[in-house]
Design an enzyme around this catalytic site. Sequence first.
Site: not given
Length: 318
Positions: A69, A221
């Site tokens: 991430c 994201c």
Amino acid sequence: MEFSLYKVHGSMNTFYMLDGAERNDYEELTLKLASLDPQTDGLLVVLPSETANAKMRVINRDGSEASMCGNGLRCVARYVCERDGLEEGVIETMKASLHVKKEQTEQDGIAMYAVEISPVSFQLADLPMAYNGESEWLLKPLPFVSEEISYTAVAVPNPHLIGIVPAEYQTDPTHQQKWAEYFNGPNEYFSDGVNVSYVTKVEDGIFVKTFERGVGFTNACGTAMTASALVSCLAGLAPYGDVNVYNPGGMVKCSVAKEGDSFSLRLTGNATYLSTHRFEWQEDDAKSGFLSSEPLQEQALYEKFIERTSSVTEQFVK
């Protein structure tokens, strides 16, 4: 058991973060946190590492684990650098150990960190994706989805399907949601699901909206923004180098460098602390909950920062 938690965000991709030891119940803890806070995208766990300054695990809000991430990594990078008195370091993730570095603070007083995004693969087997026996899918329509959208499949290492779309697909997310939900349910193409991003050229960069696997539509994201910058360079929407990437949560810079047939990617953006919490975790789930919470003042600084991006984002975010 009592945990000390930070609530943090990178580009409004919001997580709880804890410094802990390896355990097998972080998925259950994340599900409990998500049930109490609909605004969290999951949990970041900072762990000891034998090969790096720290190890990061990322648990999505649905309890599934992500291999990486980018937004969360910036927050973990800040925590580890401040904890250990470092300007830069290495964070171990599921697929790779990645370089992280403290950058010059934004003029609004925002902590900024740059993180490496790696490895990069266009091989469909690495997502995995199965379609007509193909080994790659680069800048071509998927006819059963749309004849007018060029799609690219890429793993960085999270799996991404990037579509280049006109502005109307951003203001009305119906098409993106339909296919993202399909590809993240039982389907013949993506056995493990996929992050689906739609990209539109804007004056000084690109705008990206992402339906994240295990989360749904998200403010940002990190790996999707970086993958979108890479695809935009391949498509000629942006030059190689630093790309401004706007998203519903603000803006980041993604650096894309091409070296022969390989690429080097870097993501730079905020690492913001929202609040601190004490959380009681009990076997009886009904008795688990927050013992205390203390808001911090950093979000006001971030909101000043994103005011400068509102002229771009407001045309797409209703």
